[in-house]
Scaffold this active site. Structure first.
Site, PDB file in Angstrom:
ATOM      1  N   LYS A 184       0.830  -1.207   0.000  1.00 24.81           N
ATOM      2  CA  LYS A 184       0.000   0.000   0.000  1.00 24.81           C
ATOM      3  C   LYS A 184       0.870   1.265   0.000  1.00 24.81           C
ATOM      4  CE  LYS A 184      -3.507  -2.689  -0.069  1.00 24.81           C
ATOM      5  NZ  LYS A 184      -4.489  -3.095   0.908  1.00 24.81           N
TER       6      LYS A 184
HETATM    7  C1  LIG Z   1      -5.543  -3.997   1.400  1.00 22.18           C
HETATM    8  C2  LIG Z   1      -6.998  -3.732   1.337  1.00 22.18           C
HETATM    9  C3  LIG Z   1      -7.862  -4.000   2.400  1.00 22.18           C
HETATM   10  C4  LIG Z   1      -7.434  -4.751   3.644  1.00 22.18           C
HETATM   11  O1  LIG Z   1      -6.327  -4.220   4.273  1.00 22.18           O
HETATM   12  P1  LIG Z   1      -5.424  -5.189   5.207  1.00 22.18           P
HETATM   13  O2  LIG Z   1      -4.499  -4.217   5.870  1.00 22.18           O
HETATM   14  O3  LIG Z   1      -4.707  -6.118   4.288  1.00 22.18           O
HETATM   15  O4  LIG Z   1      -6.312  -5.871   6.155  1.00 22.18           O
HETATM   16  C5  LIG Z   1      -9.195  -3.627   2.286  1.00 22.18           C
HETATM   17  N1  LIG Z   1      -9.661  -3.047   1.163  1.00 22.18           N
HETATM   18  C6  LIG Z   1      -8.874  -2.797   0.097  1.00 22.18           C
HETATM   19  C7  LIG Z   1      -9.459  -2.146  -1.092  1.00 22.18           C
HETATM   20  C8  LIG Z   1      -7.524  -3.149   0.147  1.00 22.18           C
HETATM   21  O5  LIG Z   1      -6.755  -2.932  -0.908  1.00 22.18           O
END
Ligand SMILES: *Cc1c(COP(=O)(O)O)cnc(C)c1O
Length: 382
Positions: A184
């Site tokens: 991310k």
């Molecule tokens: C990564 C992601 C999540 C979940 O995040 P985590 O930190 O992996 O639990 C939820 N929604 C979207 C769109 C994502 O890309």
């Protein structure tokens, strides 16, 4: 030419990040100390929001937000199908019902018109997912939310660092949720955050991440120092000081990284401009796109995918439309036909490598491999 495997996304960790985590390790606090508050304050500032609540991952952040807005048994929440399963799962964690809306053909962002068609007397909220890092049509979604009395939530897990009409992602909905997973925009290894201007939502979220225990210190003082009250069923969704120290160090580099991602995306755009077989998703005019993902549509995607992987390019597919997962089909009877635009897109989409440390050479290698994969039986580099 470097033929090493190129992933679709990856973190950047430097000596400052390492020093920040080591300093937190040497401090008196390993969790729920000063780094948590500092990280929350910094994310609140970057997003121009009053409150930020740190939790242990993005999925926990979505769940915490669903609790904060009071989602309960039978409440319907409209979510786009072109997202990670966690967006819809969080509704189920609160015994709500996720209702899938289709996406716009050119951007794969939730289609406000499809949202309106899905609204019923039981609808309580809309979740907009800033797919690939591009902010949704918040003006249209907000007017729907106002008209029908719904909460507007942003799953902004892809879009930290982006903006729309000069408002940063995080400031475009009643609550916005971030993930700090390594792929991310910034990472804390695992981590998440919710931002909001609503003090009542923030207070409920702070309680929920700590077992549902009341955090009012004055009340505790008047009842005796040992006393605490559990007023809701919450979870241990806390984020540690170690994670927050890393997050603070990462956040300082966010704007530089966003610019780098945007440069890489324009470089891809230029390369694909005259290639009719490769169709990048459309960027809408008034947005600053955070480019968590760079997504193209290609014919014969499955073959192209294998050729790219065989040539050491870590392409991926984001996402299997959530309503097509067996769990949702069996439980809610969704399937082909529920969201035709997303279903058609799913056969064509391919996420190409994009992350701050991707070099120009690696980008060129990706472009050449993709062009070759579309024309030749074997693919470049194999
Ligand atoms: C990564 C992601 C999540 C979940 O995040 P985590 O930190 O992996 O639990 C939820 N929604 C979207 C769109 C994502 O890309």
């Amino acid at each position: 030419m470097d033929q090493a495997f190129i992933p679709y996304g990856r973190q950047h960790i430097d000596e400052e990040d390492i020093a920040a985590v080591v300093a937190a390790l040497r401090s008196d606090w390993l969790t729920t100390g000063p780094e948590v508050e500092r990280f929350e304050a910094s994310v609140a500032k970057v997003t121009s929001m009053k409150h930020a609540v740190a939790v242990c991952n993005g999925t926990a952040a979505l769940h915490t937000a669903m609790f904060a807005i009071g989602i309960g048994p039978g409440d319907e929440v409209i979510v786009p199908t072109m997202t990670f399963a966690a967006t819809a799962n969080a509704v189920l964690f609160q015994q709500g019902i996720p209702v899938f809306a289709d996406v716009c053909e050119n951007t794969l962002l939730i289609d406000p018109q499809k949202v309106e068609e899905r609204i019923t007397p039981r609808t309580r909220a809309i979740v907009a997912v800033d797919y690939a890092g591009q902010p949704c049509d918040y003006a249209a979604l907000q007017s729907l939310a106002n008209h029908y009395g719904l909460v507007l939530m942003a799953d902004a897990c892809h879009s930290l660092g982006g903006a729309q009409a000069n408002l940063p992602c995080g400031a475009l909905a009643d609550l916005s949720v971030f993930s700090f997973h390594p792929v991310k925009p910034i990472t804390t290894a695992e981590g998440g955050m919710i931002v909001t201007n609503r003090a009542d939502f923030a207070e409920r979220m702070r309680r929920f991440r700590n077992h549902g225990i009341e955090t009012d210190h004055r009340k505790r003082m008047s009842n005796g120092q040992w006393h605490y009250e559990m007023t809701d069923l919450g979870f241990n969704y806390r984020l540690s000081d170690l994670h927050c120290a890393l997050g603070l160090s990462q956040l300082a580099k966010l704007s530089e990284w966003t610019v780098r991602r945007q440069q890489l995306a324009s470089a891809y755009d230029v390369c694909f401009a005259n290639h009719p077989g490769i169709r990048p998703l459309v960027k809408t005019p008034d947005v600053s796109h955070a480019y968590h993902l760079y997504v193209v549509r290609v014919p014969k995607r499955d073959i192209v995918f294998s050729r790219m992987r065989n040539a050491g390019i870590g392409v991926n597919v984001h996402y299997v439309p959530v309503h097509l997962h067996p769990y949702y089909r069996h439980r809610f009877g969704t399937g082909y036909g529920t969201c035709p635009v997303a279903e058609a897109a799913y056969n064509e989409i391919l996420s190409l490598p994009i992350y701050p440390d991707l070099t120009g050479d690696q980008l060129q290698r990706t472009v050449e491999t993709l062009r070759f994969a579309l024309t030749d039986g074997k693919g470049a580099g194999s």
